[in-house]
Design a protein around this motif. Sequence first.
Motif, PDB file in Angstrom:
ATOM      1  N   THR A  37      -6.458  -3.691 -12.455  1.00 21.81           N
ATOM      2  CA  THR A  37      -6.682  -2.426 -13.165  1.00 21.81           C
ATOM      3  C   THR A  37      -7.016  -1.312 -12.189  1.00 21.81           C
ATOM      4  N   PHE A  38      -7.848  -1.616 -11.199  1.00 25.68           N
ATOM      5  CA  PHE A  38      -8.176  -0.597 -10.212  1.00 25.68           C
ATOM      6  C   PHE A  38      -6.950  -0.208  -9.394  1.00 25.68           C
ATOM      7  N   ALA A  39      -6.098  -1.171  -9.057  1.00 28.56           N
ATOM      8  CA  ALA A  39      -4.863  -0.876  -8.327  1.00 28.56           C
ATOM      9  C   ALA A  39      -3.964   0.049  -9.140  1.00 28.56           C
ATOM     10  N   VAL A  40      -3.852  -0.212 -10.429  1.00 36.80           N
ATOM     11  CA  VAL A  40      -3.065   0.665 -11.301  1.00 36.80           C
ATOM     12  C   VAL A  40      -3.669   2.067 -11.311  1.00 36.80           C
ATOM     13  N   PRO A  78      -1.138   0.454   0.221  1.00 38.09           N
ATOM     14  CA  PRO A  78      -2.339  -0.394   0.322  1.00 38.09           C
ATOM     15  C   PRO A  78      -2.802  -0.938  -1.035  1.00 38.09           C
ATOM     16  N   ALA A  79      -2.646  -0.137  -2.090  1.00 37.67           N
ATOM     17  CA  ALA A  79      -3.016  -0.622  -3.426  1.00 37.67           C
ATOM     18  C   ALA A  79      -2.149  -1.811  -3.815  1.00 37.67           C
ATOM     19  N   LEU A  80      -0.865  -1.750  -3.467  1.00 39.23           N
ATOM     20  CA  LEU A  80       0.017  -2.887  -3.753  1.00 39.23           C
ATOM     21  C   LEU A  80      -0.399  -4.116  -2.962  1.00 39.23           C
ATOM     22  N   TYR A  81      -0.741  -3.921  -1.695  1.00 37.27           N
ATOM     23  CA  TYR A  81      -1.167  -5.047  -0.868  1.00 37.27           C
ATOM     24  C   TYR A  81      -2.457  -5.676  -1.381  1.00 37.27           C
ATOM     25  N   LEU A  82      -3.369  -4.849  -1.891  1.00 36.40           N
ATOM     26  CA  LEU A  82      -4.674  -5.351  -2.328  1.00 36.40           C
ATOM     27  C   LEU A  82      -4.718  -5.755  -3.806  1.00 36.40           C
ATOM     28  N   TRP A  85      -0.826  -8.759  -6.744  1.00 37.88           N
ATOM     29  CA  TRP A  85       0.433  -8.936  -7.465  1.00 37.88           C
ATOM     30  C   TRP A  85       1.493  -9.638  -6.629  1.00 37.88           C
ATOM     31  N   PHE A  86       1.324  -9.633  -5.310  1.00 34.99           N
ATOM     32  CA  PHE A  86       2.315 -10.199  -4.413  1.00 34.99           C
ATOM     33  C   PHE A  86       1.676 -11.316  -3.588  1.00 34.99           C
ATOM     34  N   VAL A  87       2.460 -12.338  -3.315  1.00 40.21           N
ATOM     35  CA  VAL A  87       2.019 -13.390  -2.413  1.00 40.21           C
ATOM     36  C   VAL A  87       2.140 -12.827  -1.000  1.00 40.21           C
ATOM     37  N   LEU A  88       1.035 -12.807  -0.273  1.00 41.66           N
ATOM     38  CA  LEU A  88       1.019 -12.222   1.068  1.00 41.66           C
ATOM     39  C   LEU A  88       0.477 -13.244   2.064  1.00 41.66           C
ATOM     40  N   ASN A  89       1.304 -14.244   2.356  1.00 37.62           N
ATOM     41  CA  ASN A  89       0.878 -15.310   3.267  1.00 37.62           C
ATOM     42  C   ASN A  89       1.329 -15.088   4.705  1.00 37.62           C
ATOM     43  N   GLY A  90       2.259 -14.184   4.924  1.00 38.54           N
ATOM     44  CA  GLY A  90       2.762 -13.972   6.272  1.00 38.54           C
ATOM     45  C   GLY A  90       3.430 -12.620   6.414  1.00 38.54           C
TER      46      GLY A  90
END
Length: 130
Positions: A37-40, A78-82, A85-90
């Motif tokens: 919600t905060f990212a939105v 940065p909001a998308l990264y935090l 919503w996305f798998v960010l393993n690498g």
Amino acid sequence: MSPQRLGLILAGVPLLILGAIAVMLAVQGDSINARSTFAVGVIIAATSGASVVYQVDRWTLQIQSLIHFVIMLCTVLPALYLSGWFVLNGPLDYLSTFGIFLITGAVLWTFFYLIFGIIQPRIQAKRLRN
């Protein structure tokens, strides 16, 4: 109203509302939805607040678009990264998210350019002739 004041209002209202909702969700223990919600809220605030750059008549569309892109790059990405919503393993995950950001931005920019840069002026010119 000045573009700066309008930008602050357009950015502040959704950020305050969705920020408050995010805090309430966090207090209730729903951290996943709170973060989302905060990212939105950040995305809506950045997008609507930065839209005022298109009201600065002395800037070319290229300059307006570049400034808008930089604002989106510093806020929405940065909001998308935090957001979770996305798998960010690498690195490839971060790169693919960046690609989604770029493609979505390009599609939206083109869509709104067609509406406000081509279709709306033609409609207004047609109305003035009649």
